[in-house]
Design an enzyme around this catalytic site. Structure first.
Site: not given
Length: 503
Positions: A75, A177, A210
């Site tokens: 990321e 995300k 993440c």
């Protein structure tokens, strides 16, 4: 350090050369924009991003030399972080939806304007004949076709985005995300995206980023769909003693019975390190420790192809075994600790760990049985020290049941044995990276969730595979381990109460 653990599981699956593939992840020391909050031109942004892409090119060639079929980058690895909504504008590209149209940026570079990064990634995958996953910012006009418009005031969406290319350079997946972590430059997508892509060598992969790993959506939702392989670009800031990168990413792999390809950034100032290729059978990982040079690290490993397993099968059978001669049975994976005798008492105290109020009990005797409870949630420990210097190290067992509210809100039930930072009880729960004391132990608790993630973290930031894991009817989860290779930092059963997150 680079460590590989290989164990045999009693899950009824076996591997052969034909049932495996070579995967690679790259831990990248990202070259940052020194003034990320100041807007730059598209040309200036490209000059910056090409520096990181030059490194990606080198690593892709190295991965291909080791016959990797898939390569994952972290990321924020191309553009960096700490941008404002306006200052990131020069870095963004508009990424077409591969579910709606077929596009190979390498062979069709003129189809869209301002897609230099997509073109370079596509050609990188094509040139090296591998699947490639990278992370980049995506600009999308409003409204999106996939959901009713809740368009931002500036008239467009900005997303933290994974892109995946096949070995011909075709764009095969785009994922936005879902769970942002203080990212003012990006929007939460108006609709949850569960994005997968298929490969000829290993079947289906799912995409997460993440902070997503801590939540039901999209991570557990993908597993419930039958996805056995998760691709996980991350910019993970380690937080001991429970959420170090390799510790939790490996725990998710074990607890969900999936492969996780985890690619992190390397940034010592922000405590970013720790990448790995985790399967229910093995862990290949890198974690820098104090004194290591601040540099990138390519990891390459042979990975078993996991067959389809329903989520219920996963949660009912967490169970690795320590050796081929040892087998796991429903009634005998772990011996239950003896309950405390009537009238017995433990000196419990409240200490802060990971910003949560844990109930602790000190572990002082040479061996014994301990119980510590937070309300009705109780953690049990049967242990025997095999190495302990009471003058140098203090340990405690903690229990927490409640909602974590610092840097995110999520419900937990956690049991953990931790080395305290000092010899005072008040230091229990603080950050520790080294330890010398070792114990053989059995830890268990009855959880009100099917989602429990086990981990054993030892001296100088290494992870170990528990000897035995068992999930029994009624929510009981047990973890048994012995013969530690290094001093114990943390042994943990980390339960996520997803169903209570919104209460």
């Amino acid at each position: 350090m680079l460590v590989v653990f290989l164990l045999v599981f009693c899950l009824g699956e076996t591997e052969s050369a034909a049932d495996s593939y070579v995967a690679a992840v790259y831990e990248h020391r990202v070259i940052l924009n020194p003034n990320p909050r100041v807007p730059v031109s598209r040309r200036e942004a490209l000059v910056h991003m090409q520096k990181n892409l030059d490194i990606y090119e080198e690593q892709a060639a190295k991965a291909a030399q080791q016959v990797a079929k898939i390569l994952v980058f972290p990321e924020d690895g191309i553009h960096g972080f700490n941008f404002t909504r306006s200052s990131i504008s020069g870095y963004m590209e508009t990424i077409p939806d591969p579910q709606e149209e077929s596009w190979n940026p390498c062979t069709e570079p003129d189809k869209y304007n301002n897609t230099e990064v997509l073109q370079r990634l596509s050609c990188m995958a094509r040139r090296n004949n591998l699947y490639l996953v990278a992370n980049m910012p995506d600009l999308q006009p409003c409204p999106l076709k996939t959901a009713p418009s809740t368009c931002p005031p500036d008239g467009h969406w900005q997303f933290n985005t994974n892109v995946a290319f096949n070995s011909d350079g075709l764009l095969v997946a785009r994922y936005h995300k879902q769970n942002l972590f203080f990212e003012e430059s990006f929007d939460t997508p108006p609709k949850l995206e569960l994005i997968t892509f298929d490969t000829p060598f290993a079947g289906k992969f799912g995409l997460i980023i993440c902070f997503d790993i801590l939540f039901h959506d999209p991570t557990v939702a993908l597993v419930k769909m039958g996805v056995r392989q998760l691709i996980f670009p991350t910019a993970w800031m380690n937080e001991l003693p429970l959420l170090d990168s390799i510790q939790f990413h490996r725990a998710l792999s074990l607890g969900a019975n999936v492969t996780v390809l985890s690619s992190n950034l390397r940034n010592d100032q922000l405590i970013m390190t720790g990448s790995g290729i985790y399967t229910p059978f093995s862990a290949t990982f890198h974690h820098a420790v104090k004194g290591d040079p601040e540099e990138g690290q390519l990891l390459v490993a042979t990975v078993p192809v996991l067959g389809p397993v329903g989520v219920n099968d996963v949660t009912e059978s967490l169970s690795p075994v320590a050796a081929e001669s040892d087998h796991c049975h429903t009634d005998g994976c772990a011996d239950s600790p003896s309950p405390p005798s009537p009238g017995s008492s433990y000196s419990t105290f409240i200490g802060t760990m990971m910003h949560d109020p844990f109930k602790f009990v000190l572990i002082k005797e040479a061996e014994g049985n301990l119980t510590v409870c937070d309300g009705k949630f109780c953690c049990h420990l049967q242990y025997k020290w095999t190495a302990l210097d009471e003058g140098k190290e203090l340990y405690a067992m903690g229990a927490f049941a409640g909602t974590h509210t610092f840097n995110g809100r999520y419900a937990l039930q956690v049991c953990a044995v931790v080395r305290c930072a000092g010899l005072e009880a008040s230091s229990c729960g603080q950050t520790v990276e080294e330890a010398e004391s070792k114990m053989d132990f059995l830890m268990e608790a009855t959880f009100q969730t099917d989602y429990v993630y086990p981990s054993v973290l030892v001296n100088r930031m290494a992870i170990e595979q528990p000897d035995k894991l068992e999930k029994a009817a009624g929510g009981r989860v047990a973890m048994k381990h012995s013969n530690l290779s290094g001093g114990l930092i943390t042994a943990c059963l980390y339960g996520r109460m997803y169903q209570l997150d919104n209460e």
